[in-house]
Design a protein around this motif. Structure first.
Motif, PDB file in Angstrom:
ATOM      1  N   ILE A  40      -5.926   9.647  -3.880  1.00 26.52           N
ATOM      2  CA  ILE A  40      -7.189   9.030  -3.586  1.00 26.52           C
ATOM      3  C   ILE A  40      -8.379   9.721  -3.909  1.00 26.52           C
ATOM      4  O   ILE A  40      -8.613  10.544  -3.113  1.00 26.52           O
ATOM      5  CB  ILE A  40      -7.087   7.952  -2.523  1.00 26.52           C
ATOM      6  CG1 ILE A  40      -5.707   7.283  -2.473  1.00 26.52           C
ATOM      7  CG2 ILE A  40      -8.437   7.161  -2.604  1.00 26.52           C
ATOM      8  CD1 ILE A  40      -5.538   6.534  -1.308  1.00 26.52           C
ATOM      9  N   THR A  41      -9.364   9.198  -4.803  1.00 23.73           N
ATOM     10  CA  THR A  41     -10.468  10.009  -4.989  1.00 23.73           C
ATOM     11  C   THR A  41     -11.586   9.235  -4.793  1.00 23.73           C
ATOM     12  O   THR A  41     -12.630   9.500  -4.771  1.00 23.73           O
ATOM     13  CB  THR A  41     -10.532  10.462  -6.508  1.00 23.73           C
ATOM     14  OG1 THR A  41     -10.363   9.366  -7.443  1.00 23.73           O
ATOM     15  CG2 THR A  41      -9.584  11.515  -6.901  1.00 23.73           C
ATOM     16  N   TYR A  53      -8.459   0.712   6.173  1.00 22.68           N
ATOM     17  CA  TYR A  53      -8.768   2.042   6.275  1.00 22.68           C
ATOM     18  C   TYR A  53     -10.084   2.361   5.808  1.00 22.68           C
ATOM     19  O   TYR A  53     -10.707   1.663   4.801  1.00 22.68           O
ATOM     20  CB  TYR A  53      -7.601   2.922   5.544  1.00 22.68           C
ATOM     21  CG  TYR A  53      -6.423   2.991   5.994  1.00 22.68           C
ATOM     22  CD1 TYR A  53      -6.178   3.732   7.016  1.00 22.68           C
ATOM     23  CD2 TYR A  53      -5.486   2.165   5.548  1.00 22.68           C
ATOM     24  CE1 TYR A  53      -4.761   3.716   7.371  1.00 22.68           C
ATOM     25  CE2 TYR A  53      -4.178   2.405   5.792  1.00 22.68           C
ATOM     26  CZ  TYR A  53      -3.713   3.316   6.928  1.00 22.68           C
ATOM     27  OH  TYR A  53      -2.323   3.445   7.155  1.00 22.68           O
ATOM     28  N   ALA A  54     -11.136   3.004   6.441  1.00 17.37           N
ATOM     29  CA  ALA A  54     -12.251   3.480   5.788  1.00 17.37           C
ATOM     30  C   ALA A  54     -11.877   4.510   4.951  1.00 17.37           C
ATOM     31  O   ALA A  54     -11.062   5.019   4.651  1.00 17.37           O
ATOM     32  CB  ALA A  54     -13.379   4.091   6.827  1.00 17.37           C
ATOM     33  N   ALA A  55     -13.188   4.608   3.858  1.00 17.55           N
ATOM     34  CA  ALA A  55     -13.086   5.798   2.873  1.00 17.55           C
ATOM     35  C   ALA A  55     -12.834   6.730   3.286  1.00 17.55           C
ATOM     36  O   ALA A  55     -12.028   7.615   2.584  1.00 17.55           O
ATOM     37  CB  ALA A  55     -14.160   5.490   2.006  1.00 17.55           C
ATOM     38  N   GLY A  56     -13.401   7.272   4.573  1.00 15.36           N
ATOM     39  CA  GLY A  56     -13.168   8.615   4.974  1.00 15.36           C
ATOM     40  C   GLY A  56     -11.719   8.682   5.455  1.00 15.36           C
ATOM     41  O   GLY A  56     -11.408  10.042   5.387  1.00 15.36           O
ATOM     42  N   GLU A  57     -11.037   7.817   5.438  1.00 19.03           N
ATOM     43  CA  GLU A  57      -9.666   7.849   6.166  1.00 19.03           C
ATOM     44  C   GLU A  57      -8.882   8.007   4.989  1.00 19.03           C
ATOM     45  O   GLU A  57      -7.381   8.486   5.167  1.00 19.03           O
ATOM     46  CB  GLU A  57      -9.296   6.714   7.010  1.00 19.03           C
ATOM     47  CG  GLU A  57      -9.935   6.726   8.435  1.00 19.03           C
ATOM     48  CD  GLU A  57      -9.622   5.491   9.173  1.00 19.03           C
ATOM     49  OE1 GLU A  57      -8.740   5.508  10.155  1.00 19.03           O
ATOM     50  OE2 GLU A  57     -10.166   4.259   8.616  1.00 19.03           O
ATOM     51  N   CYS A  96       1.165  -1.743   2.459  1.00 19.79           N
ATOM     52  CA  CYS A  96       1.079  -1.629   4.060  1.00 19.79           C
ATOM     53  C   CYS A  96      -0.373  -1.559   4.411  1.00 19.79           C
ATOM     54  O   CYS A  96      -1.403  -1.011   3.670  1.00 19.79           O
ATOM     55  CB  CYS A  96       1.655  -0.533   4.413  1.00 19.79           C
ATOM     56  SG  CYS A  96       3.301  -0.358   4.286  1.00 19.79           S
ATOM     57  N   ARG A  97      -0.756  -2.294   5.682  1.00 21.72           N
ATOM     58  CA  ARG A  97      -2.236  -2.214   6.099  1.00 21.72           C
ATOM     59  C   ARG A  97      -2.067  -1.102   7.276  1.00 21.72           C
ATOM     60  O   ARG A  97      -0.963  -0.702   7.677  1.00 21.72           O
ATOM     61  CB  ARG A  97      -2.557  -3.851   6.734  1.00 21.72           C
ATOM     62  CG  ARG A  97      -3.071  -4.973   5.548  1.00 21.72           C
ATOM     63  CD  ARG A  97      -3.197  -6.026   6.193  1.00 21.72           C
ATOM     64  NE  ARG A  97      -4.115  -6.172   7.181  1.00 21.72           N
ATOM     65  CZ  ARG A  97      -5.527  -6.070   7.055  1.00 21.72           C
ATOM     66  NH1 ARG A  97      -5.959  -6.052   5.855  1.00 21.72           N
ATOM     67  NH2 ARG A  97      -6.330  -6.011   8.105  1.00 21.72           N
ATOM     68  N   LYS A  98      -3.308  -0.891   7.623  1.00 21.26           N
ATOM     69  CA  LYS A  98      -3.527   0.079   8.859  1.00 21.26           C
ATOM     70  C   LYS A  98      -2.612  -0.199   9.943  1.00 21.26           C
ATOM     71  O   LYS A  98      -2.148   0.686  10.772  1.00 21.26           O
ATOM     72  CB  LYS A  98      -5.024   0.355   8.987  1.00 21.26           C
ATOM     73  CG  LYS A  98      -5.137   1.604  10.037  1.00 21.26           C
ATOM     74  CD  LYS A  98      -6.623   1.676  10.078  1.00 21.26           C
ATOM     75  CE  LYS A  98      -7.099   2.994  11.460  1.00 21.26           C
ATOM     76  NZ  LYS A  98      -8.337   3.216  11.612  1.00 21.26           N
TER      77      LYS A  98
END
Length: 810
Positions: A40-41, A53-57, A96-98
């Protein structure tokens, strides 16, 4: 200018990039950039909102982190296609979700190219389809349900049409004007009309005139929209017959709900009414049966409770479960004392083994029939019982207990023992009666012979007065005949055919008066105790016979006490009740004077005691006694209307108890014998009737030699002939003759000669008629064998007794 143009272009590109970035970041869809190996970019806000999920995760992680394990195989083909520059449109899958939950997504993936056109990555736009899918699923479900509902409605309509057509009931449609519009096969069968015959006609064709008003009223109610349920009436068939129906009317409505017609369902109730009547009869019978069963159960319960028999219920191991009033009465235990206890408590110790085989048979479902045994009463006494034990079964037929019906046999067994004893006594009495008849018959014949022997011997003695040797022989013949006469008299007494002179006697006075005679008869080695009762009623008997009884019993006791002992004679008053009389076949309940004669002698066995009253039976040596002593006693007591019993035990002694009926009249004082008048005749004529020639000849000879004229008859025919043709002053006749008794003959003769005296002769008194003269029985009877003196005295008395006064009245 060129630089300005380039700058402006760069500025526009930047603004465009900025606007695109803003659009991407504000998109509700997830927009994700990734390399060709799935790293993921980029991760927009829509992705953060969708996956949690946050982008940083997520930036730098592989996109496979969002793929559920069961969908892991999806990534490789997708990346291969992207590498080839292909676009993937609206690929629906799950991610799937977090928080671990999964969501439905629609993914569109486009390849990202560099300036040279080479594919260097991919851009994925994912849309959450969960809600849409749920809505779509619901829509599809609704559509499916609608289709199914329409199919069901169609099928229902088809089935209803089939049901209507195949229904046994008549289903009829009619318009508002009563015209029939539909007619099923059931209606055709019920009424007999085919559809083509009835559709278009008025419903009144089916209605009997007397039912038209009721049918019209219910039809109008249906047209008003009312439902008319199952009213019963009568309708008419095509053939005119009337039958019972039950009709339900329903309004037919159009799509707007307006009533446009009427639907009627008619059911033929003829069979049902018959069946209903039968059902009611069955129900009534069932109720009556249940009532009868209840009444029967109540009666059975009442019978069980009121039964004199003990009825006991037990378990299969003997524990008492029910105990009726009969059981309480029989055993002495109340129900609360016995229920729960074991029935073995009623068993005698020496009979404890009886229960086991009984319960074993009961467990096998077998009945135990009437076995007799003994049981314990509460007071410790024993009772004789007869028991029937039956298995008790539950509704399934399994044996769950036992029911015992116990009958108290104590009284019956006692009565049976008494009956056997009574039968023995009756048998003995009948045997003695038979022997008495035999003895009486023999004695009668002997008396006829002895009458001739005694009197012919007297004739010889009178004619040979000058020949002492011959006279002595004649006197010996007379003495032997007298001895034989005494024996025949004892036989007649035993057979109760001895002529008697009964009077009211004081038995105590006779016992006291004969004391001295008995003392001499029994000897000094025996103590005589006489204990006469005081103020006892009199008895009706012959005085000489009563004295004979005392003498015979005393001699019998003397012979039983050769070494000495005590003889006790007592008199007393005895009230004999039913029980005593039942055991004494010769006596009836009432007042008796009892004569008890007891000795302390050798006694006798029961076998000997059973025969002691038989004539000629004796336990003495042949040269001692005749065997007639006790049989004579028996005959005298029986002739007096009484009875007697004997109680004896070997080595202890014997007691005879004689019962004479108490007389109402007081005792008659003893009177000395009166002087005998001159008994010779004065020429009177006597008709002598006797079937025994020797007795006829000797009787006639005695009377002729003593002043009487004699007419002789050997048969009743000769006697009646002489009575009709000759005069005479006395009829002297034998009592017992062939073909006609002396009494009957006398009655026939007296009819010819009213007031004629009659004198009877007989070897015994039975059959001797009542006297024809008022002087009494003794003056009208001559017992055989008689002497000359006795005969002359009786003839003289008969001729000189005044005739009885004829009875007055008509």
């Amino acid at each position: 200018m060129a630089d300005q143009g380039a700058g402006a272009a760069a500025s526009r590109e930047f603004e465009l990039a900025s606007r695109l970035a803003a659009i991407v970041d504000s998109s509700a869809d997830a927009v994700i950039g990734e390399t060709l190996d799935g790293t993921i970019t980029s991760w927009n806000a829509g992705a953060a909102a969708m996956y949690g999920y946050a982008a940083g995760e997520m930036v730098g992680r592989n996109v496979s982190a969002l793929v559920p394990p069961d969908r892991a195989g999806e990534l490789a083909p997708i990346l291969d296609r992207l590498g080839r520059g292909e676009r993937i449109e609206h690929f629906e899958t799950r991610r799937c979700r977090k928080d671990g939950s999964t969501i439905d997504v629609s993914v569109s993936i486009s390849p990202i190219r560099d300036d040279d056109g080479e594919v260097v990555g991919a851009s994925a736009v994912a849309r959450d389809m969960t809600e849409r899918n749920l809505a779509e699923a619901e829509r599809r479900a609704i559509a499916q349900e609608r289709r199914q509902s329409e199919r069901r409605e169609f099928e229902l309509a088809s089935r209803l049409a089939a049901i209507v057509e195949s229904a046994a009931d008549a289903i009829i449609g009619a318009a508002l004007d009563h015209v029939i519009t539909s007619w099923n096969a059931g209606a055709e069968r019920m009424f007999g009309y085919a559809p083509g015959e009835i559709i278009g006609r008025d419903v009144s064709v089916l209605v009997p005139p007397d039912r038209a008003a009721g049918i019209a009223l219910n039809y109008e109610r249906g047209l008003r929209g009312e439902q008319v349920e199952q009213f019963e009436t009568k309708l008419r068939r095509k053939d005119g017959s009337i039958f019972d129906v039950s009709i339900s009317n329903s309004p037919i409505r159009d799509a707007s709900g307006a009533v446009v017609g009427m639907s009627a369902m008619a059911r033929d109730m003829t069979g049902r009414n018959l069946a209903e009547a039968e059902r009611r009869a069955i129900v009534q019978e069932r109720r009556q049966s249940e009532r009868r069963e209840f009444e029967l159960a109540s009666r059975l319960a009442a019978i069980v409770e009121s039964s004199g028999d003990a009825i006991i219920g037990t378990t299969l191991d003997g524990v008492v479960t029910s105990w009726n009033a009969g059981a309480e009465h029989m055993y002495g235990y109340a129900p609360d004392e016995m229920v729960g206890r074991n029935v073995s408590e009623l068993i005698l110790p020496d009979r404890a083994g009886e229960l086991t085989p009984v319960f074993e048979r009961t467990r096998r479902g077998l009945r135990v029939e009437q076995f007799e045994t003994k049981r314990l009463h509460k007071d410790g006494s024993t009772i004789d019982v007869s028991i029937v034990v039956s298995p008790v079964r539950d509704a399934g037929g399994a044996v769950v207990g036992a029911s015992a019906v116990i009958r108290n046999m104590t009284e019956r067994n006692r009565a049976e023992a008494d009956r056997r004893m009574l039968e023995g006594q009756l048998h003995q009495s009948e045997r003695l009666e038979s022997l008495g008849q035999l003895a009486g018959g023999i004695a009668h014949d002997f008396n006829n012979l002895l009458a001739a022997i005694m009197n012919y011997a007297e004739f010889v003695a009178e004619e040979t007065a000058d020949k002492p040797a011959v006279r002595a022989d004649a006197e010996q013949i007379q003495a032997a005949a007298q001895s034989a006469a005494r024996l025949t008299r004892q036989l007649l007494i035993f057979s109760r055919r001895e002529a008697t002179q009964t009077e009211a006697l004081d038995l105590s006075a006779i016992v006291a008066g004969i004391h001295h005679l008995l003392s001499r008869s029994i000897g000094a080695h025996i103590e005589l105790r006489v204990e006469p009762g005081v103020s006892l009623p009199a008895i009706e008997a012959d005085r000489g016979q009563v004295e004979q009884v005392l003498l015979n019993l005393a001699i019998n006791s003397r012979d039983a006490m050769p070494e000495g002992g005590t003889l006790t004679i007592e008199t007393s008053l005895a009230e004999l009740g039913e029980d005593h009389a039942r055991l004494q076949p010769d006596v009836s309940p009432g007042r008796y004077v009892e004569l008890a004669v007891s000795d302390t002698g050798t006694g006798m066995s029961a076998k000997v005691a059973a025969r002691i009253f038989e004539p000629f039976f004796s336990t003495k040596p042949q040269d001692q006694g005749t065997g007639l002593g006790l049989s004579t006693v028996y005959g005298i007591v029986a002739q007096a209307g009484g009875g007697m019993s004997v109680c004896s035990e070997e080595g202890t002694g014997t007691t005879f108890r004689l019962y004479f009926p108490a007389a109402a009249a007081p005792a008659t004082p003893a009177t000395p014998a009166s002087a005998v008048p001159d008994a010779r005749g004065n020429g009177e004529t006597i008709l002598v009737v006797e079937d025994e020639p020797a007795v006829l000849e000797v009787t006639s000879r005695i009377l002729r030699h003593n002043g009487y004229a004699i007419l002789e008859a050997g048969t009743f025919e000769e006697a009646l002939s002489l009575a009709a043709s000759r005069d005479f002053q006395l009829l002297l006749t034998d009592s017992v003759m062939p073909r006609m008794s002396g009494r009957t003959l006398a009655e026939r003769v007296v009819e010819l000669k009213p007031g004629l005296p009659v004198l009877y002769m007989s070897g015994y008194s039975e059959g001797t008629p009542s006297p024809q003269r008022a002087s009494g029985e003794a003056a009208a009877f001559v017992p055989k064998p008689f002497t000359r003196v006795t005969l002359l005295e009786k003839v003289h008395a008969a001729l000189n007794t005044p005739p009885a006064t004829p009875p007055s009245g008509p």
